[in-house]
Write a protein that holds these residues in place. Sequence first.
Motif, PDB file in Angstrom:
ATOM      1  N   LEU A   1      21.668   9.521 -56.561  1.00 48.19           N
ATOM      2  CA  LEU A   1      20.481   9.689 -55.666  1.00 48.19           C
ATOM      3  C   LEU A   1      20.632   9.387 -54.304  1.00 48.19           C
ATOM      4  O   LEU A   1      21.070   8.391 -53.820  1.00 48.19           O
TER       5      LEU A   1
ATOM      6  N   GLN B   1      15.025  13.965 -45.105  1.00 51.76           N
ATOM      7  CA  GLN B   1      14.107  12.982 -45.492  1.00 51.76           C
ATOM      8  C   GLN B   1      13.939  12.941 -47.211  1.00 51.76           C
ATOM      9  O   GLN B   1      13.904  12.054 -47.796  1.00 51.76           O
ATOM     10  N   MET B   2      14.280  14.028 -47.834  1.00 52.03           N
ATOM     11  CA  MET B   2      14.266  13.997 -49.272  1.00 52.03           C
ATOM     12  C   MET B   2      15.230  13.636 -49.835  1.00 52.03           C
ATOM     13  O   MET B   2      16.561  13.372 -49.295  1.00 52.03           O
ATOM     14  N   VAL B   3      15.070  12.974 -51.273  1.00 53.98           N
ATOM     15  CA  VAL B   3      16.237  12.444 -52.017  1.00 53.98           C
ATOM     16  C   VAL B   3      16.487  13.467 -53.173  1.00 53.98           C
ATOM     17  O   VAL B   3      15.517  14.157 -53.782  1.00 53.98           O
ATOM     18  N   GLU B   4      17.678  13.793 -53.275  1.00 53.48           N
ATOM     19  CA  GLU B   4      18.104  14.567 -54.423  1.00 53.48           C
ATOM     20  C   GLU B   4      19.251  14.106 -55.058  1.00 53.48           C
ATOM     21  O   GLU B   4      20.151  13.034 -54.444  1.00 53.48           O
ATOM     22  N   ALA B   5      19.610  14.637 -56.211  1.00 53.55           N
ATOM     23  CA  ALA B   5      20.894  14.307 -56.938  1.00 53.55           C
ATOM     24  C   ALA B   5      21.929  14.973 -56.085  1.00 53.55           C
ATOM     25  O   ALA B   5      21.857  16.115 -55.907  1.00 53.55           O
TER      26      ALA B   5
ATOM     27  N   ARG C   1      14.060  27.643 -49.853  1.00 56.34           N
ATOM     28  CA  ARG C   1      14.091  27.221 -51.229  1.00 56.34           C
ATOM     29  C   ARG C   1      12.811  27.908 -51.701  1.00 56.34           C
ATOM     30  O   ARG C   1      12.487  28.352 -52.874  1.00 56.34           O
TER      31      ARG C   1
ATOM     32  N   LYS D   1      11.113  34.609 -57.804  1.00 53.36           N
ATOM     33  CA  LYS D   1      11.110  34.654 -59.137  1.00 53.36           C
ATOM     34  C   LYS D   1       9.640  34.772 -59.445  1.00 53.36           C
ATOM     35  O   LYS D   1       9.502  35.417 -60.481  1.00 53.36           O
TER      36      LYS D   1
ATOM     37  N   MET E   1      11.170   6.547 -57.228  1.00 54.71           N
ATOM     38  CA  MET E   1      12.746   6.634 -57.319  1.00 54.71           C
ATOM     39  C   MET E   1      13.287   6.468 -58.631  1.00 54.71           C
ATOM     40  O   MET E   1      14.071   7.286 -59.105  1.00 54.71           O
TER      41      MET E   1
ATOM     42  N   ALA F   1      12.601   9.694 -60.542  1.00 57.65           N
ATOM     43  CA  ALA F   1      13.887  10.755 -60.116  1.00 57.65           C
ATOM     44  C   ALA F   1      15.137  10.384 -60.674  1.00 57.65           C
ATOM     45  O   ALA F   1      15.865  11.128 -61.404  1.00 57.65           O
ATOM     46  N   TYR F   2      15.488   9.137 -60.841  1.00 61.75           N
ATOM     47  CA  TYR F   2      16.479   8.571 -61.533  1.00 61.75           C
ATOM     48  C   TYR F   2      16.648   8.863 -62.988  1.00 61.75           C
ATOM     49  O   TYR F   2      17.685   9.456 -63.444  1.00 61.75           O
TER      50      TYR F   2
ATOM     51  N   MET G   1      17.086  12.669 -63.292  1.00 62.91           N
ATOM     52  CA  MET G   1      18.557  13.027 -63.316  1.00 62.91           C
ATOM     53  C   MET G   1      19.364  12.551 -64.360  1.00 62.91           C
ATOM     54  O   MET G   1      20.507  13.157 -64.626  1.00 62.91           O
TER      55      MET G   1
ATOM     56  N   VAL H   1      15.704  16.911 -59.541  1.00 61.74           N
ATOM     57  CA  VAL H   1      14.794  16.044 -59.230  1.00 61.74           C
ATOM     58  C   VAL H   1      14.671  16.192 -57.623  1.00 61.74           C
ATOM     59  O   VAL H   1      15.632  16.456 -57.149  1.00 61.74           O
ATOM     60  N   THR H   2      13.434  15.886 -56.955  1.00 65.36           N
ATOM     61  CA  THR H   2      13.347  15.711 -55.532  1.00 65.36           C
ATOM     62  C   THR H   2      12.318  14.374 -55.449  1.00 65.36           C
ATOM     63  O   THR H   2      11.402  14.318 -56.310  1.00 65.36           O
ATOM     64  N   TRP H   3      12.625  13.678 -54.391  1.00 65.44           N
ATOM     65  CA  TRP H   3      11.923  12.430 -54.203  1.00 65.44           C
ATOM     66  C   TRP H   3      11.612  12.641 -52.585  1.00 65.44           C
ATOM     67  O   TRP H   3      12.494  13.067 -51.727  1.00 65.44           O
ATOM     68  N   PHE H   4      10.187  12.569 -52.116  1.00 69.19           N
ATOM     69  CA  PHE H   4       9.834  12.600 -50.811  1.00 69.19           C
ATOM     70  C   PHE H   4       8.964  11.484 -50.475  1.00 69.19           C
ATOM     71  O   PHE H   4       7.699  11.344 -51.120  1.00 69.19           O
TER      72      PHE H   4
ATOM     73  N   ASP I   1      14.081  23.797 -63.656  1.00 67.83           N
ATOM     74  CA  ASP I   1      14.743  24.568 -62.724  1.00 67.83           C
ATOM     75  C   ASP I   1      14.911  24.294 -61.363  1.00 67.83           C
ATOM     76  O   ASP I   1      14.259  22.996 -61.153  1.00 67.83           O
ATOM     77  N   GLU I   2      15.452  24.806 -60.490  1.00 70.95           N
ATOM     78  CA  GLU I   2      15.729  24.495 -59.022  1.00 70.95           C
ATOM     79  C   GLU I   2      14.222  24.206 -58.495  1.00 70.95           C
ATOM     80  O   GLU I   2      13.436  24.852 -58.640  1.00 70.95           O
ATOM     81  N   ILE I   3      14.136  23.303 -57.659  1.00 71.48           N
ATOM     82  CA  ILE I   3      12.960  22.835 -56.988  1.00 71.48           C
ATOM     83  C   ILE I   3      12.816  23.507 -55.774  1.00 71.48           C
ATOM     84  O   ILE I   3      13.751  23.393 -54.696  1.00 71.48           O
TER      85      ILE I   3
END
Lengths: 355, 179
Positions: A5, A174-178, A258, A265, B20, B23-24, B27, B33-36, B57-59
Amino acid sequence: MAKTLMKGNEALAESALRAGCRFFSGYPITPQTEILEYMSWRMREVGGEFVQTESEVAGINMLFGASAAGARALTSSSGPGFSLKQEGISYLCGTELPAVIVDVMRIGSALGNVFQGQGDYWQLTRGGGHGDYRTIVLAPASVQENADMAYEAFDLAEKYTHPVLIASDAAIGQMVEAVELKDFHDHDINKYDWVIKGRKEGEDKRIAENVYYAMGADEYKDFLLEKYKRIEDNEQKWESVNTEDAEVVLVSYGISSRVCKEAVKIARKKGIKLGLIRLKTLWPFPKKAFDALTSDIAGFLCVEMSILGQMVDDVKLATDNKFPVKCYSEFSNVPDPAIIIERAEKMLLENGGRK
Amino acid sequence: MIGEIVCSGFGGQGVLVAGMILAYAGMGQDKYVTWFPSYGAEMRGGTANCNVKISEDEIASPYVKEIDVLLAMNETSVDKFENQIKAGGVMVVNSSIVSPNRDFRSDIKVVKVPANEIARREANPKGLNIIMLGAMAGATEIFEPDYLKSAVDKYFADKGKVNPKNSLCFDAGINSCII
């Protein structure tokens, strides 16, 4: 490597280091400061140089020096800070030097605000500084693409000895993703023959200067036109989503794209034939994506966070002005899928769908 | 979409870390996952929050508009986010500091957890967020409680700082929502 992450800005910074970047010079400004902050400790660990400069102008000019010396060099900024870098970007172009510059876009002219925006499109794609140039502009839409595009940007910059810009924004930054990061790559700073380094007695001196001084105006003109054509021919990148039978095609990039994917969809479930062209390069503009489309499209809808609809001209040019092109623009809010669909339906009503 | 979650509270209560960890955990199950983080002109000592999305699905946007689960660690969080919760959604409230006389919406499930008391009892003052996660695991179906508990430990193990008191706090959180 397993997924981890990471914040968009940090993934971009780490990935640049893995691509062999060993020089960073820049100045803090929200929302790009995490790039600088990450570099401030991590660069030392990998044996590179990090400089928090006294201004953005100093940052871009130190980058020029590092690049002329053959290093893979990065700087980043946002808003007014990115404007201050334009003179330096023009110098990089005139001198034919590779470098990577990140713009984590925020909203508004002047000070604007720290929220995500896409209002730098014109500045990014038209050559934001003085003179006759364009730069390659990559447009990531996820933390993974922030990492991947930062990694490939250095190869691209060296391939054309030209600056490459990365058009990120506050949301992506700013965002967190894998994210899955690529392996470390060693870069030899003496790899290229144009690199400026110590010369022995009797050898010609080398100066990093405007290449047209040595070439002369006529040769420079041909050289430049050929180079830009080569970039336009080879470097257009995009993703097409459901465009084959689409009646309205969305055109978008970054965080807005996005939301467009989600809108496609939802629309398809309702029986509305919506498609999407997602730009992965803003320049060269992916004209080829439009070539494959058939002639019975009701129109194109640009979806972007810029009040004036900055992408519209490019879509009109790419489609030879043959289709209606509208824009759904937001200022600081990420576009809303429901409004996208509403606008697309309106276009269908006005212009008619497939017969 | 599996869940859209907002974690909110005072700075220092661990709301960003709670998000977090979610989200972890997502994952770890190969979900998107997204975290903002809350972002902009926030005041020091004010309310911090983060938006978390977990999905098959995709976010699209990382911003949560309609909340499935709200972890409200203080009164301001309830003020700010209760109205954004979907009908039938869940709000886990830190009842140690959110007023007991407060009226909550009747079309959502409200789980009251005395997180500060539990943290004091377990001698883990930094475990507030873990207690709230435990309660969330007990009150929702986003994650199996055992899986989320192991994700908490794995998250901290990755950072090299496992605290055995965390799993006690997590269990106490689950138990607090069994009525």
